[in-house]
Every structure is written in structure tokens, then in C-alpha cells.
Design an enzyme around this catalytic site. Structure first.
Site, mmCIF file in Angstrom:
data_model
loop_
_atom_site.group_PDB
_atom_site.id
_atom_site.type_symbol
_atom_site.label_atom_id
_atom_site.label_comp_id
_atom_site.label_asym_id
_atom_site.label_seq_id
_atom_site.Cartn_x
_atom_site.Cartn_y
_atom_site.Cartn_z
ATOM 1 N N LYS A 115 1.003 -1.236 0.000
ATOM 2 C CA LYS A 115 0.035 0.042 -0.070
ATOM 3 C C LYS A 115 0.837 1.244 -0.095
ATOM 4 O O LYS A 115 0.607 2.077 -0.935
ATOM 5 C CB LYS A 115 -1.008 -0.081 1.358
ATOM 6 C CG LYS A 115 -1.909 -1.152 1.104
ATOM 7 C CD LYS A 115 -2.943 -1.231 2.281
ATOM 8 C CE LYS A 115 -3.715 -2.321 2.316
ATOM 9 N NZ LYS A 115 -4.672 -2.807 3.269
ATOM 10 N N GLN B 186 -5.040 -1.725 9.612
ATOM 11 C CA GLN B 186 -4.848 -3.011 8.768
ATOM 12 C C GLN B 186 -5.357 -4.117 9.877
ATOM 13 O O GLN B 186 -5.033 -4.238 10.841
ATOM 14 C CB GLN B 186 -3.241 -3.299 8.657
ATOM 15 C CG GLN B 186 -3.032 -4.674 7.888
ATOM 16 C CD GLN B 186 -3.473 -4.435 6.326
ATOM 17 O OE1 GLN B 186 -3.581 -3.421 5.589
ATOM 18 N NE2 GLN B 186 -3.878 -5.780 5.856
ATOM 19 N N ASP C 81 -11.313 2.588 3.721
ATOM 20 C CA ASP C 81 -11.613 1.019 3.462
ATOM 21 C C ASP C 81 -13.142 1.125 3.385
ATOM 22 O O ASP C 81 -13.762 -0.059 3.042
ATOM 23 C CB ASP C 81 -11.289 0.371 4.729
ATOM 24 C CG ASP C 81 -9.672 -0.345 4.710
ATOM 25 O OD1 ASP C 81 -9.437 -0.434 3.581
ATOM 26 O OD2 ASP C 81 -9.151 -0.601 5.711
HETATM 27 N N1 GUN Z 1 -6.848 -6.958 5.716
HETATM 28 C C1 GUN Z 1 -7.194 -7.988 4.793
HETATM 29 N N2 GUN Z 1 -7.897 -6.967 3.639
HETATM 30 C C2 GUN Z 1 -7.965 -5.817 4.144
HETATM 31 C C3 GUN Z 1 -8.393 -4.740 3.785
HETATM 32 O O1 GUN Z 1 -9.144 -4.580 2.642
HETATM 33 N N3 GUN Z 1 -8.136 -3.448 4.463
HETATM 34 C C4 GUN Z 1 -7.803 -3.696 5.872
HETATM 35 N N4 GUN Z 1 -7.696 -2.513 6.699
HETATM 36 N N5 GUN Z 1 -7.295 -4.653 6.396
HETATM 37 C C5 GUN Z 1 -7.248 -5.877 5.600
#
Ligand code: GUN
Length: 273
Positions: free
Chosen positions: A48, A92, A115
Site C-alpha cells: 500500500k 490493517q 476502507d
Molecule cells: N486485511 C485484509 N484485507 C484488508 C483490507 O482490505 N483492509 C484492511 N484494513 N485490512 C485488511
């Protein structure tokens, strides 16, 4: 059979985010919170950050130890909610057990919730209102289906998996596009029969479980799963070699949904409220 090339489309999306960001007067700043040192999460967070750099979005990663107290995390989020230079906040997942995930997600300002996981954004999506942000993975899948002119209106869509991250928001977004949606999960009877009825199959289970011939030669398969098989090879939920001859389109793993999720997240991170 044609490949749904997520890698190629993701580059196009990232290019367009980059040129949008260049023109913005106020620049976006994404803060990613990582708790602990789960190896998969570390890789996701690193990817990211790299993607943000590529499109000119400032990003900051805050890494807390896995034994952090919930209050400290909530206090940090409150501080970020109030920081005018921070435009996006992402925590996350998964979080360690001592932390109430729902409390943490709920504490994020919906206008910075890139998100799309906060109750306000989830609720708006479910109510047919515009959320501030759509969840990245389903949004990236819709972009991919649109790119290949796959008709959603009236399509029978079958989703495997009912997670808050993929299955449920995917169902809401497909409904919004006038598809007929079936969500299957671990308690669903006769899953294979349901898979075979799909015009569009979205698999988000995290296990290599789809191994059947599709009932419809025009069907479209989107594989959200990513894991390693016993030989260490990256694979998805779908047995590609077995299933792909019976469908019209299929997304590969790797190179399908994964890069689209990141591009879609960058698209979100470039939106400032
Ligand atoms: N863990 C797995 N997929 C995601 C996601 O799309 N966002 C976040 N914040 N954590 C994750």
C-alpha cells in the site's frame, strides 16, 4: 476463455489517480496503522505504501506492538481524525485478540475511512445511499468487470464468502448494479449446484474449493482468494486449469483481484472530504 487482467487495468487506474493527485491543490495523506508483525499484513502494508508513493500520495505507516492497549490505539485514531493534514486512515486487519476490532473501526471518521468499513459507510451502502468510500476489493472488482463490458444488470451473481471486507459489500454493490445475488457460506447446502447457476461467480473464501464445470459457457469467474498450495505456489480459490475451460472470463491469481484492490484503495485515498 479470456483473462480478466487486473494487473493491466490496475496500472491504468493508478495512472489516472496519479494525474488527478498532481492537479489537487490540497494533497492527500494516508495514514496506515499496523498492529503487531503478522507477515502477511506487513507485506500488504508495504504494498500500500509503495502504491501510494507511485501515485504521489503521501503515506505514513504507524506500527504499534502487538500488545498495545486498546485505549492507546483509540486515542491515536482520535488524534488522526482531528488532524487536518490527514485525509485517510486505514487500520490493517486482523487486529490482536485483546483489541475490539469493531470498536476500533467505529472510531474512524467516516470521511477518512478509505476502507469503507465504518458503520456509517456500511449502512449507507446497504441503504442505497452514497457512502464516502466503497470498500476497495469489491470496488476494484466492479472496475474490472466494467472494463471488460460484463453486464451486471439482470445477471445471476453467486458470491462465495460473507466477510465484511469482501462478500457482504460485494453483494450490496452488485445489487446496486441490478444483479440478482446469492451469497454462499459454510452453512450453504449444495454449493456446487449454486456455483453452476452463476453468470458471475465471485469466490472469496481463502481456500482452494472451486473445482467444477460451470453450467454456462458465458459465465465470468472472479477469484479473490490468494494463498500458497503445498508446493508453495500462489493460487486462488478456483482450480484454474480445471474450471477455466468452462467459462468465458476468469481472473488469474496472481494478477487479478490483488492489484485491483490496491489500485482501488489508491483511488479512495485520493478522495478528500
Ligand atoms: N486485511 C485484509 N484485507 C484488508 C483490507 O482490505 N483492509 C484492511 N484494513 N485490512 C485488511
Amino acid at each position: 476463455m479470456e483473462i480478466l487482467d487486473g494487473k493491466k487495468l490496475s496500472q491504468k487506474v493508478l495512472e489516472s489517480v496519479k494525474s488527478k493527485v498532481e492537479k489537487l491543490e490540497k494533497k492527500p495523506h494516508l495514514v496506515v496503522i499496523l498492529v503487531g508483525s503478522d507477515p502477511a499484513s506487513q507485506i500488504y502494508v508495504r504494498n500500500k505504501k509503495l502504491a501510494a508513493e507511485k501515485v504521489g500520495i503521501k503515506s505514513t505507516v504507524i506500527n504499534f506492538p502487538s500488545d498495545i492497549e486498546e485505549n492507546i490505539l483509540l486515542k491515536k485514531i482520535e488524534e488522526l481524525n482531528n488532524a487536518v493534514d490527514v485525509t485517510g486512515i486505514l487500520v490493517q486487519l486482523p487486529l490482536p485478540e485483546q483489541i475490539d476490532k469493531n470498536k476500533v473501526i467505529t472510531s474512524i471518521s467516516p470521511k477518512k475511512d478509505v476502507d469503507g468499513f465504518t458503520p456509517e459507510n456500511v449502512g449507507k451502502l446497504a441503504a442505497g445511499l452514497e457512502p464516502y468510500y466503497y470498500p476497495a476489493t469489491p470496488q476494484g472488482i466492479i472496475m474490472l468487470l466494467n472494463e471488460y463490458n460484463i453486464k451486471l444488470e439482470g445477471a445471476d451473481a453467486v458470491i462465495l464468502g460473507r466477510s465484511n471486507i469482501v462478500g457482504k459489500p460485494m453483494a450490496q454493490m452488485l445489487l446496486k448494479h441490478n444483479a440478482t445475488v446469492t451469497i454462499c457460506h459454510s452453512y450453504t447446502k449444495d454449493i456446487e449446484d449454486k456455483i453452476k447457476t452463476a453468470d458471475i461467480l465471485i469466490s472469496a473464501v481463502g481456500k482452494n474449493i472451486v473445482r467444477c464445470k460451470m453450467g454456462n459457457k458465458n459465465s465470468v469467474i472472479v477469484d479473490v482468494g490468494i494463498h500458497r498450495d503445498s508446493n508453495g505456489k500462489l493460487c486462488g480459490d478456483v482450480d484454474f486449469d480445471f474450471v477455466s475451460p468452462s467459462c468465458a472470463y476468469i481472473s488469474p491469481v496472481p494478477g487479478g483481484v490483488g492489484p485491483m484492490t490496491i489500485a482501488s484503495l489508491m483511488y479512495n485515498a485520493s478522495i478528500i472530504y
